[in-house]
Design a protein around this motif. Structure first.
Motif, PDB file in Angstrom:
ATOM      1  N   SER A  11      38.000  47.218  42.979  1.00  0.00           N
ATOM      2  CA  SER A  11      38.123  46.227  41.906  1.00  0.00           C
ATOM      3  C   SER A  11      39.071  46.724  40.823  1.00  0.00           C
ATOM      4  O   SER A  11      39.912  45.974  40.323  1.00  0.00           O
ATOM      5  CB  SER A  11      36.745  45.925  41.314  1.00  0.00           C
ATOM      6  OG  SER A  11      35.890  45.361  42.285  1.00  0.00           O
ATOM      7  N   ARG A  12      38.937  48.029  40.467  1.00  0.00           N
ATOM      8  CA  ARG A  12      39.845  48.580  39.470  1.00  0.00           C
ATOM      9  C   ARG A  12      41.285  48.599  39.985  1.00  0.00           C
ATOM     10  O   ARG A  12      42.237  48.304  39.242  1.00  0.00           O
ATOM     11  CB  ARG A  12      39.397  49.984  39.075  1.00  0.00           C
ATOM     12  CG  ARG A  12      38.142  49.986  38.210  1.00  0.00           C
ATOM     13  CD  ARG A  12      37.918  51.353  37.586  1.00  0.00           C
ATOM     14  NE  ARG A  12      37.570  52.355  38.581  1.00  0.00           N
ATOM     15  CZ  ARG A  12      36.320  52.604  38.988  1.00  0.00           C
ATOM     16  NH1 ARG A  12      35.312  51.912  38.473  1.00  0.00           N
ATOM     17  NH2 ARG A  12      36.088  53.543  39.882  1.00  0.00           N
ATOM     18  N   GLN A  13      41.457  48.953  41.269  1.00  0.00           N
ATOM     19  CA  GLN A  13      42.802  48.943  41.842  1.00  0.00           C
ATOM     20  C   GLN A  13      43.374  47.535  41.856  1.00  0.00           C
ATOM     21  O   GLN A  13      44.573  47.328  41.589  1.00  0.00           O
ATOM     22  CB  GLN A  13      42.771  49.506  43.254  1.00  0.00           C
ATOM     23  CG  GLN A  13      44.155  49.598  43.889  1.00  0.00           C
ATOM     24  CD  GLN A  13      44.094  49.830  45.377  1.00  0.00           C
ATOM     25  OE1 GLN A  13      43.077  49.571  45.997  1.00  0.00           O
ATOM     26  NE2 GLN A  13      45.185  50.297  45.951  1.00  0.00           N
ATOM     27  N   GLN A  14      42.528  46.562  42.119  1.00  0.00           N
ATOM     28  CA  GLN A  14      43.004  45.175  42.137  1.00  0.00           C
ATOM     29  C   GLN A  14      43.439  44.739  40.746  1.00  0.00           C
ATOM     30  O   GLN A  14      44.456  44.052  40.589  1.00  0.00           O
ATOM     31  CB  GLN A  14      41.891  44.268  42.667  1.00  0.00           C
ATOM     32  CG  GLN A  14      42.359  42.876  43.055  1.00  0.00           C
ATOM     33  CD  GLN A  14      41.258  42.091  43.750  1.00  0.00           C
ATOM     34  OE1 GLN A  14      40.085  42.258  43.454  1.00  0.00           O
ATOM     35  NE2 GLN A  14      41.638  41.252  44.691  1.00  0.00           N
ATOM     36  N   ARG A  15      42.690  45.174  39.723  1.00  0.00           N
ATOM     37  CA  ARG A  15      43.091  44.832  38.362  1.00  0.00           C
ATOM     38  C   ARG A  15      44.425  45.484  38.010  1.00  0.00           C
ATOM     39  O   ARG A  15      45.291  44.866  37.390  1.00  0.00           O
ATOM     40  CB  ARG A  15      42.002  45.248  37.369  1.00  0.00           C
ATOM     41  CG  ARG A  15      40.769  44.370  37.404  1.00  0.00           C
ATOM     42  CD  ARG A  15      39.922  44.603  36.163  1.00  0.00           C
ATOM     43  NE  ARG A  15      39.429  45.971  36.093  1.00  0.00           N
ATOM     44  CZ  ARG A  15      38.285  46.386  36.614  1.00  0.00           C
ATOM     45  NH1 ARG A  15      37.507  45.516  37.270  1.00  0.00           N
ATOM     46  NH2 ARG A  15      37.896  47.631  36.486  1.00  0.00           N
ATOM     47  N   LEU A  16      44.574  46.757  38.401  1.00  0.00           N
ATOM     48  CA  LEU A  16      45.845  47.434  38.139  1.00  0.00           C
ATOM     49  C   LEU A  16      46.984  46.756  38.899  1.00  0.00           C
ATOM     50  O   LEU A  16      48.101  46.626  38.389  1.00  0.00           O
ATOM     51  CB  LEU A  16      45.743  48.910  38.548  1.00  0.00           C
ATOM     52  CG  LEU A  16      44.855  49.787  37.666  1.00  0.00           C
ATOM     53  CD1 LEU A  16      44.729  51.182  38.261  1.00  0.00           C
ATOM     54  CD2 LEU A  16      45.399  49.863  36.251  1.00  0.00           C
ATOM     55  N   GLY A  17      46.699  46.349  40.155  1.00  0.00           N
ATOM     56  CA  GLY A  17      47.729  45.645  40.923  1.00  0.00           C
ATOM     57  C   GLY A  17      48.139  44.346  40.265  1.00  0.00           C
ATOM     58  O   GLY A  17      49.323  44.001  40.214  1.00  0.00           O
ATOM     59  N   LYS A  18      47.163  43.629  39.693  1.00  0.00           N
ATOM     60  CA  LYS A  18      47.492  42.385  38.990  1.00  0.00           C
ATOM     61  C   LYS A  18      48.283  42.668  37.728  1.00  0.00           C
ATOM     62  O   LYS A  18      49.221  41.938  37.394  1.00  0.00           O
ATOM     63  CB  LYS A  18      46.207  41.623  38.660  1.00  0.00           C
ATOM     64  CG  LYS A  18      45.543  40.988  39.871  1.00  0.00           C
ATOM     65  CD  LYS A  18      44.320  40.183  39.469  1.00  0.00           C
ATOM     66  CE  LYS A  18      43.699  39.512  40.695  1.00  0.00           C
ATOM     67  NZ  LYS A  18      42.483  38.730  40.331  1.00  0.00           N
ATOM     68  N   ASP A  19      47.896  43.753  37.014  1.00  0.00           N
ATOM     69  CA  ASP A  19      48.665  44.120  35.820  1.00  0.00           C
ATOM     70  C   ASP A  19      50.110  44.445  36.191  1.00  0.00           C
ATOM     71  O   ASP A  19      51.050  44.028  35.509  1.00  0.00           O
ATOM     72  CB  ASP A  19      48.021  45.326  35.133  1.00  0.00           C
ATOM     73  CG  ASP A  19      46.697  44.973  34.475  1.00  0.00           C
ATOM     74  OD1 ASP A  19      46.452  43.765  34.279  1.00  0.00           O
ATOM     75  OD2 ASP A  19      45.914  45.894  34.188  1.00  0.00           O
TER      76      ASP A  19
END
Length: 932
Positions: free
Chosen positions: A455-463
């Motif tokens: 989930s954190r990686q997905q947020r970073l990917g979206k950022d």
């Protein structure tokens, strides 16, 4: 008025004003410090001195202006000097007007200038020594200026270089496309100029001089268009010097060659400073001073063989103007190619796709772990049952054996456990099952932690994806200068008055979308002024302001951009629109249409209510272009109008072409992505009712009836005959101001998708905008709903449908622009396109002749000095050809001398304009030449 007459007029004016100044001084000498009249008289005296300085500035006499400024500075001391101490100040102020008059009437006498400056040095606030030398220099150059002005009406070349002359402050309203053109072409041109200057310093031939003059001319034009005064100043005087050596045969004197090389290096560093790749050239003012000294020696006909003397008036080291530094350092940037940005965007998109796939796999893994735990519970339950059975059977067996053997050891079977191999195996199996359950619980905990990391990686990917998208985003405000110019030119062409108000200029839009939006915006504004805004007389009779108002309002709603173009004009003439549609066979006289449907008739190709054709309207092109653009962007358009109060056109479209907020549905086993910009509501099955109305399908929901369509049939896929209509979910979509119901087999998800080009083999497939990869690896087809459902709609409002007849489009007048500077070509292209013309551009005369093979312009705009074939040669060629001899030619050049004008007129040029040109004058000249 000649300069000599102007000097005499100035002398007379100073002489006349001297009497008034003397009268003021007589009164001021007697007033006390607290007398209220003192301040009024001081203000009157200062105002008179200030007006003299302004007159000298307008006349182009900087030395005389500096004299007046210093007098004004001393005059302000009257208010703070006690009455008993004003004697020296009054004497100084009383003596300067006669000295100025004497100087103006004796310009050839050097003592007149020296005596005036000496008097300034004796003031209570004396003139500094360095400033005194500069003023003497400027006053001493004035006789040459007046003599040159008697023979030539051109402005005299300055004598001293100032810090403002070499400033590189970027204008706040600079057109981003002009700036990008400058960035593309100027670095290479500056390097080429340095190479040519080095060749001249090494004794090169005349071809180097000719090429260097052309490069300096191009740099001057590019910098002038943008507003970079420093580059334009150095290049301008450098070009004049090179022209002198070209006329002299190409031989450059050694001292002059060194000065030219210094100037070339300075220009190169200035360009690097603007690009953010170099420091500001601290030697710029000194270099410009050397160039001015050299140019002035050429103007005076002096020998250039002697070394150039370093001017004492120009300081060796200058400080960069703070405004210029702020303008440059605040905009420091690294140039990255569009291909690299696209590649970064592709990688970030792939990362998002794989992140979604990982998320789907983790969800499946979580489900599997939960199933494993449930299975372990069932196994453990069975093992407990097995253990009970084993214990019971073992006890019974042991009793039977003990009874048959007649043994009695004193223990009952309940008092002492007796195990067999079956006991041992069942107990071991139970322990293994417990261990397996513990491992399953630990596995579930690990999966939960992995889900958190994902989930954190997905947020970073979206950022990261948003940051990469941000590199492609541009504020819509960059178009504001073009939009204002468009409204102004349309007003000039129609004789109307209107002002443009832009709101939401900071709204971010994909640069590609913004570049495509420019042309539809120009058509919207021209349409608003020409068809909406009334003439000043009509507005006055209606009680409105003579100046109409057109407002462009940009805003963001999620991933959508909402653009509203509103005017306070007369509104749409709906009866006239209906009558014109009937005349052209677009609708029948018996057909009943609502006001909204009549208003949308203006979107039909070739539709216009005007009988006469002009550059502004009458061809039926404008709103058709807007509608086609909206459809291409998968957007929507709404039109509203109030008679006498104006009309509003609202466009909705995605802010980016690369990502799209979509609703994923399934139909006929295939997944489709519906743009969220069109989706009004997603309704699960059972909440509405399908009805068959004749040959059409309808859907009733919440007291409303919508025309319905199976998405599978609309997409050309076979319908599942075994699935009833009630087993379909429904998506309500809206476009072309109408709502439709789409029946789908399943609602899958709503998410932001990366849209990929479908490739060359699918580019002609109707209704397909692109493809997207979902998290589970499946492919979703992004649909263009207006195109997909166009054939199913029988309404006249659908301008993209094949059933609507189209009117023929009138040809838009073409303009051929010929200039070797990319910045100038871009500026002229924007100006002429915004005025409603078609444009082709060429870099020189040869390329222009090649363009005429497939492009027939109504007029040619050309520069004078270009490589390969210049403007005079091009004009002579055009006038000699039978097919282009009547083609008007307008020459736009920085050469304002009479000899250049005569040369152009002899070649057949119809109009001659000098840079910097006035936009309104140029457009007026173009229209007059076309209609002549």
């Amino acid at each position: 008025m000649k300069l000599k007459d102007l000097v005499e007029a100035l002398a007379t004016e100073v002489e006349r004003a001297g009497a008034q100044l003397e009268e003021c001084l007589g009164t001021l000498a007697q007033l006390g410090e607290d007398d209220p009249v003192l301040f009024d008289l001081c203000e009157q005296y200062s105002g008179q001195a200030q007006r003299m300085g302004e007159a000298a500035e307008l006349a182009g006499f900087p030395g005389l202006q500096a004299v007046c400024d210093h007098v004004l500075q001393n005059g302000l001391l009257l208010t703070v000097t006690p009455a008993g101490e004003r004697g020296p100040l009054v004497d100084f102020l009383r003596a300067w007007p006669p000295l100025v008059v004497f100087y103006l009437r004796n310009l050839s006498d050097p003592s007149a200038a020296v005596g005036l400056v000496d008097h300034l040095c004796t003031a209570p606030d004396p003139l500094p020594e360095d400033a005194a030398r500069k003023i003497v220099h400027m006053l001493g150059a004035m006789p040459l200026q007046v003599e040159a002005g008697a023979d030539d009406e051109q402005p005299q070349r300055p004598v001293l270089a100032s810090a403002e002359d070499v400033a590189l402050e970027m204008p706040a309203d600079v057109d981003e496309r002009l700036l990008e053109g400058f960035r593309q072409e100027s670095p290479e041109q500056a390097r080429y100029l340095v190479a040519l200057a080095r060749n001249m310093a090494a004794g090169g031939d005349s071809s180097d001089v000719v090429a260097a003059k052309r490069v300096a001319h191009t740099l001057k034009g590019s910098a002038s268009i943008i507003g970079l005064r420093g580059i334009a100043s150095v290049s301008h005087h450098l070009e004049d010097i090179l022209e002198h050596f070209e006329e002299a045969g190409g031989a450059v004197a050694r001292p002059a060659a060194e000065a030219l090389l210094d100037a070339a290096y300075c220009v190169e560093q200035m360009v690097g400073y603007v690009m953010g790749e170099d420091e500001y050239p601290q030697q710029a003012q000194r270099v410009l001073q050397d160039v001015l000294d050299l140019a002035n020696r050429i103007d005076r006909g002096e020998s250039l063989d002697a070394p150039l003397a370093r001017s004492e008036e120009a300081p060796a080291v200058e400080t960069v103007p703070q405004a210029a530094v702020a303008a440059s350092t605040s905009g420091n940037a690294m140039r990255v190619s569009v291909r690299r940005i696209d590649e970064l965007f592709r990688v970030s998109g792939e990362l998002a796709v794989h992140g979604a796939a990982m998320e789907a796999r983790l969800k499946a893994l979580v489900d599997s772990s939960r199933q494993l735990l449930a299975q372990n519970l069932r196994v453990q339950k069975r093992l407990f049952e097995l253990e009970t059975v084993v214990d019971v059977r073992s006890l019974a067996t042991m009793r039977a054996r003990a009874g048959s053997a007649g043994r009695d050891d004193g223990f009952d079977s309940l008092e002492l456990d007796q195990y067999s191999e079956l006991h041992s195996t069942s107990h071991a199996l139970i322990e293994e099952a417990a261990d397996a359950r513990a491992m399953a619980l630990r596995l579930e905990e690990e999966i939960a932690q992995l889900s958190g990391l994902q989930s954190r990686q997905q947020r970073l990917g979206k950022d990261m994806q948003h940051l990469v998208i941000g590199t492609r985003m541009t504020e819509v405000g960059v178009l504001e200068p073009r939009l204002h110019r468009n409204v102004r030119s349309t007003c000039q062409a129609t004789g109307k008055q209107a002002e443009l108000v832009l709101k939401g200029g900071g709204t971010l839009i994909d640069a590609d979308v913004l570049s495509r939006l420019a042309e539809p915006l120009m058509h919207l504004l021209r349409n608003a002024v020409d068809h909406g805004i009334e003439s000043p007389e009509v507005r006055g009779r209606a009680g409105k302001s003579p100046v109409g108002r057109v407002m462009l309002d940009f805003s963001r709603q999620g991933q959508q951009v909402v653009l509203r173009c509103a005017d306070d004009g007369r509104g749409l003439d709906l009866p006239a629109i209906r009558n014109r549609a009937i005349e052209r066979g677009l609708i029948s006289a018996e057909q009943v249409l609502g006001d909204d449907e009549i208003a949308r008739l203006i979107l039909l190709p070739g539709f216009s209510t005007r009988d006469a054709v002009s550059e502004v309207s009458g061809r039926g092109v404008g709103m058709d272009v807007v509608h086609e653009w909206v459809n291409a962007m998968n957007g929507s358009i709404r039109i509203s109008s109030v008679a006498g109060s104006g009309s509003t056109i609202e466009l909705r479209f995605a802010a980016s072409l690369t990502t799209m907020q979509s609703l994923v549905v399934e139909a006929a086993g295939q997944r489709f992505a519906l743009p969220a910009v069109h989706v009004e509501q997603a309704v699960p099955r059972g909440l509405g009712e399908f009805e068959q109305v004749g040959d059409s399908l309808a859907w009733r929901h919440a007291d409303r009836i919508y025309p319905a369509r199976l998405l599978a049939e609309a997409a050309g896929l076979p319908r599942d005959a075994g699935r009833a209509l009630v087993d379909h979910d429904v998506v309500i979509v809206r476009f072309d101001n109408r709502s439709h119901a789409l029946a789908v087999e399943r609602l899958v998800d709503a998410r932001e998708l990366l849209v990929k080009n479908p490739g060359r083999y699918a580019r002609h497939v109707r209704g397909v905008a692109g493809l997207s990869i979902l998290g589970d690896g499946s492919v979703a087809v992004n649909l263009e709903l207006p195109q997909l459902l166009a054939r199913a709609s029988r309404r006249v409002h659908d301008a993209g449908g094949s059933d609507a007849p189209t009117a023929s489009k009138q040809e838009v007048p073409g303009v051929l622009i010929v200039d070797d500077s990319l910045s100038v070509r871009t500026a002229l292209r924007n100006l002429v396109q915004d005025a409603g013309f078609r444009v082709e551009a060429a870099r020189d005369g040869l390329e222009a002749i090649e363009s005429l093979r497939g492009f027939r312009p109504k007029i040619v705009l050309t520069d004078l000095e270009m490589p390969n074939m210049n403007g005079v040669e091009l004009t002579s060629h055009l006038k000699a050809r039978a097919d282009t001899k009547d083609l008007p030619v307008i020459m736009i050049t920085s050469r304002s001398q009479e000899k250049h004008r005569r040369m152009a007129q002899q070649a057949g040029v119809d109009a001659y304009l000098t840079k910097p040109y006035n936009d309104g004058e140029l457009l007026r000249t173009i229209r007059e030449a076309i209609h002549a």
